[in-house]
Design a protein around this motif. Structure first.
Motif, PDB file in Angstrom:
ATOM      1  N   PHE A 177       0.822  -1.205   0.000  1.00 41.91           N
ATOM      2  CA  PHE A 177       0.000   0.000   0.000  1.00 41.91           C
ATOM      3  C   PHE A 177       0.864   1.267   0.000  1.00 41.91           C
ATOM      4  N   THR A 178       2.012   1.203   0.670  1.00 40.94           N
ATOM      5  CA  THR A 178       2.927   2.346   0.620  1.00 40.94           C
ATOM      6  C   THR A 178       3.487   2.509  -0.788  1.00 40.94           C
ATOM      7  N   ARG A 179       3.817   1.397  -1.434  1.00 40.28           N
ATOM      8  CA  ARG A 179       4.326   1.451  -2.811  1.00 40.28           C
ATOM      9  C   ARG A 179       3.281   2.016  -3.764  1.00 40.28           C
ATOM     10  N   LEU A 180       2.017   1.621  -3.578  1.00 42.78           N
ATOM     11  CA  LEU A 180       0.969   2.150  -4.436  1.00 42.78           C
ATOM     12  C   LEU A 180       0.865   3.665  -4.334  1.00 42.78           C
ATOM     13  N   TRP A 181       1.166   4.196  -3.153  1.00 42.66           N
ATOM     14  CA  TRP A 181       1.197   5.654  -2.992  1.00 42.66           C
ATOM     15  C   TRP A 181       2.462   6.254  -3.612  1.00 42.66           C
ATOM     16  N   LYS A 182       3.621   5.756  -3.222  1.00 36.75           N
ATOM     17  CA  LYS A 182       4.881   6.371  -3.638  1.00 36.75           C
ATOM     18  C   LYS A 182       5.144   6.196  -5.132  1.00 36.75           C
ATOM     19  N   ARG A 183       4.940   4.992  -5.637  1.00 38.74           N
ATOM     20  CA  ARG A 183       5.299   4.709  -7.022  1.00 38.74           C
ATOM     21  C   ARG A 183       4.189   5.026  -8.000  1.00 38.74           C
ATOM     22  N   ASP A 184       2.921   4.724  -7.585  1.00 35.55           N
ATOM     23  CA  ASP A 184       1.808   4.799  -8.519  1.00 35.55           C
ATOM     24  C   ASP A 184       0.866   5.966  -8.278  1.00 35.55           C
ATOM     25  N   LEU A 209      -3.296   4.584   1.541  1.00 42.59           N
ATOM     26  CA  LEU A 209      -2.745   4.909   2.860  1.00 42.59           C
ATOM     27  C   LEU A 209      -3.819   4.864   3.932  1.00 42.59           C
ATOM     28  N   SER A 210      -5.072   5.065   3.542  1.00 47.28           N
ATOM     29  CA  SER A 210      -6.143   5.053   4.542  1.00 47.28           C
ATOM     30  C   SER A 210      -6.350   3.661   5.137  1.00 47.28           C
ATOM     31  N   PHE A 211      -5.815   2.628   4.490  1.00 43.96           N
ATOM     32  CA  PHE A 211      -5.954   1.266   5.001  1.00 43.96           C
ATOM     33  C   PHE A 211      -4.873   0.913   6.033  1.00 43.96           C
ATOM     34  N   LEU A 212      -3.834   1.733   6.142  1.00 40.10           N
ATOM     35  CA  LEU A 212      -2.707   1.360   7.004  1.00 40.10           C
ATOM     36  C   LEU A 212      -3.089   1.188   8.474  1.00 40.10           C
ATOM     37  N   PRO A 213      -3.951   2.029   9.060  1.00 43.07           N
ATOM     38  CA  PRO A 213      -4.311   1.769  10.462  1.00 43.07           C
ATOM     39  C   PRO A 213      -4.927   0.383  10.673  1.00 43.07           C
TER      40      PRO A 213
END
Length: 327
Positions: free
Chosen positions: A270-277, A283-287
């Motif tokens: 999910f972090t990669r989907l934000w940073k790369r894509d 990021l809202s799913f991280l908690p």
């Protein structure tokens, strides 16, 4: 907005006897794949998967779909395929997804989850498909995603070799051949299960399947990255699985270990989907993912893994969004 249709789609549909069909785009997912509903003048419908090479390869999907259908599971029937263009025409399972149905009809939750768990019981008893093994290399590639994407995003430096060594030791029992004898769909959750008009559940998005541990897909659906599953429902479904399937004495440990492995991987993805894509919404799913990961790490058999996380990623970092650090 004009939707770009896949190259060669018109002659593909004509050859499949769907030449008169209208092409309706559907919402995409986290990959390069696109989907379209094909609606003939007669009212019949089918689904078109656009899996364009070199980004996508539809052959794994086709292989697993044919295995599942042959073994009596409800995967989409394959109506036509063009591997060179990455076009696949498949049976249309409709729009009634498990997630939205339960959100609208919470009284059906237990029955629908029980059905989904029963599918995994059947998969555990079925002959395994011809697939690559879910081995140490695969597990470690996935856990590495947290170190590769999440830690840098949060400004955390770590000894990557130590991180890998801890996971290698923890996962070693699951890399024995006896735990590579079940077809693991790997993305089995409430957004990838369709509720069909005949009361069955349709399976989709299984192209990454591997031969692995029977508890993996159980973790996937009961520790869903996109939907809250209550601890009570998770416990009830685990009890149901234990009653219906032949589980090992180490089943609970393996479930927690695979949960920790999967949830660490998803935090990285999910972090990669934000940073790369540029897909910030993940990021809202991280908690939710941190809550699930911490629940798994509480198992006494995961003390070494838990100690690494406690030393490396403080609670205040886990509670923060990467956006807070780049704002």
């Amino acid at each position: 907005m004009t939707v770009r249709l896949p190259e060669g789609v018109k002659p593909f549909l004509e050859a499949a006897a769907w030449g008169d069909a209208a092409i309706e785009p559907l919402a995409g997912d986290a990959s390069f794949r696109r989907y379209f509903r094909i609606r003939a003048e007669s009212g019949a419908t089918a689904m078109l998967m656009d899996a364009p090479p070199p980004h996508e390869d539809p052959r794994p999907f086709l292989h697993v779909a044919k295995y599942l259908c042959g073994a009596g599971f409800r995967a989409p029937q394959i109506l036509a395929e063009d591997l060179a263009r990455g076009l696949v025409l498949i049976e249309d399972f409709g729009d009634d997804r498990m997630r939205e149905h339960i959100d609208a009809h919470p009284e059906d939750e237990v029955a629908i989850y029980t059905h989904a768990v029963d599918t995994l019981v059947r998969l555990a008893k079925a002959p395994v498909a011809q697939l690559a093994a879910y081995d140490a290399a695969a597990y470690l590639r996935e856990t590495a995603l947290l170190a590769e994407w999440y830690l840098p995003a949060m400004g955390i430096a770590t000894d990557v070799a130590e991180y890998e060594a801890i996971w290698r030791e923890a996962l070693a029992p699951l890399c024995e051949n006896k735990w590579q004898q079940v077809t693991v769909l790997r993305d089995y959750h409430a957004e990838n299960i369709m509720l069909l008009s005949d009361g069955e559940q349709g399976l989709i998005d299984f192209q990454d399947a591997l031969a692995g541990h029977p508890a993996y897909d159980l973790v996937s659906i009961l520790q869903d990255a996109r939907r809250d599953v209550s601890p009570e429902l998770e416990a009830a479904m685990l009890d149901h699985y234990r009653r219906e399937a032949a589980v090992s004495p180490d089943f609970d440990l393996h479930y927690a270990l695979l949960g920790a492995q999967r949830n660490a991987k998803i935090i990285g993805i999910f972090t990669r989907l934000w940073k790369r894509d540029g897909k910030e919404r993940y990021l809202s799913f991280l908690p939710r993912m941190w809550g699930l990961l911490e629940r798994d790490l509480a198992h006494p058999g995961l003390v070494k893994v838990r100690d690494w996380f406690d030393r490396t990623i403080p609670q205040e970092i886990r509670a923060s969004s990467p956006l807070d650090l780049v704002a």
